[in-house]
Write an enzyme that holds these catalytic residues in place. Structure first.
Site, PDB file in Angstrom:
ATOM      1  N   HIS A  62       0.813  -1.215   0.000  1.00  0.00           N
ATOM      2  CA  HIS A  62       0.000   0.000   0.000  1.00  0.00           C
ATOM      3  C   HIS A  62       0.850   1.270   0.000  1.00  0.00           C
ATOM      4  CE1 HIS A  62      -3.097  -2.604   2.344  1.00  0.00           C
ATOM      5  NE2 HIS A  62      -3.166  -2.833   1.051  1.00  0.00           N
ATOM      6  N   LYS A  71       6.000   5.783   7.391  1.00  0.00           N
ATOM      7  CA  LYS A  71       5.458   4.899   8.428  1.00  0.00           C
ATOM      8  C   LYS A  71       6.581   4.369   9.308  1.00  0.00           C
ATOM      9  CE  LYS A  71       1.677   3.361   5.469  1.00  0.00           C
ATOM     10  NZ  LYS A  71       1.081   2.233   4.727  1.00  0.00           N
ATOM     11  N   TYR A 131       1.590   1.166  13.867  1.00  0.00           N
ATOM     12  CA  TYR A 131       2.403   2.066  13.058  1.00  0.00           C
ATOM     13  C   TYR A 131       1.930   3.503  13.163  1.00  0.00           C
ATOM     14  CZ  TYR A 131      -1.210   1.238   9.423  1.00  0.00           C
ATOM     15  OH  TYR A 131      -2.383   1.118   8.722  1.00  0.00           O
ATOM     16  N   ASP A 169      -6.653  -5.729  -2.232  1.00  0.00           N
ATOM     17  CA  ASP A 169      -5.308  -6.206  -2.565  1.00  0.00           C
ATOM     18  C   ASP A 169      -5.333  -7.233  -3.688  1.00  0.00           C
ATOM     19  OD1 ASP A 169      -4.247  -4.487  -0.726  1.00  0.00           O
ATOM     20  OD2 ASP A 169      -3.982  -5.994   0.838  1.00  0.00           O
TER      21      ASP A 169
END
Length: 182
Positions: A62, A71, A131, A169
């Site tokens: 992603h 991130k 995250y 996905d």
């Protein structure tokens, strides 16, 4: 903390100093001053996320084409194989990937800066994945690259189960057809 560049120097493995004894352990999971020194610039995080997934779940790869997110990722329960793919067309490491096992035992974190696609595969029975992001989630700008794109050649570990993917996905583009960073 110990900071180790990966084969893609912008992606860093961060290992905190862990203090442990018979009672358990303590470590500083984030310190803005130390983190900024490690990455060589000021980074402001605006959002914290937490996902729980079962063995074989593969999330990614992603990224957000606008409002790109850096991130800082870690695992607090279980284990994942975490991957960052350089999708900056002007980068000497464009199309390269790095992977790192993040576990509740090793306390490692991975810094995935803006301009990278990111994903992970759960290799334990389940995993809690945390995250921090440098920009807010923007679904209209979210993109995905196929986890099994032959051009990338990511060597995902064998979990003994087929990867479990979201519908999004499953529909992801291959790198050659994806909207990328310049």
């Amino acid at each position: 903390m110990t900071v180790t560049p990966t084969a893609i120097p912008d992606v860093l493995v961060i290992e905190p100093k862990v203090f442990g004894d018979a009672r358990g352990f303590f470590f500083e999971s984030f310190n803005a001053k130390a983190f900024d020194e490690a990455v060589g610039r000021h980074v402001e995080f605006v959002q914290d996320n937490h996902s729980r997934s079962v063995k074989g779940v593969l999330r990614g790869l992603h990224y957000q084409i606008q409002q790109p997110q850096g991130k800082l990722v870690r695992v607090v329960r279980g284990a994942v194989f975490d991957v960052a793919v350089d999708i900056r067309k002007s980068s000497p490491t464009f199309g390269h990937w790095v992977g790192e096992e993040l576990t509740e035992e090793n306390h490692k974190q991975l810094w995935v800066p803006e301009g990278f696609a990111h994903g992970f595969l759960v290799v334990s029975e389940s995993a809690d994945f945390l995250y921090k992001t440098t920009d807010y989630y923007a679904p209209a700008h979210e993109r995905a690259i196929r986890w099994d794109d032959a051009r990338l050649g990511i060597q995902w570990p064998d979990t003994g189960v087929a990867p479990r993917l979201s519908a999004k996905d499953q529909q992801a583009s291959i790198l050659d057809d994806a909207e990328l960073f310049t």
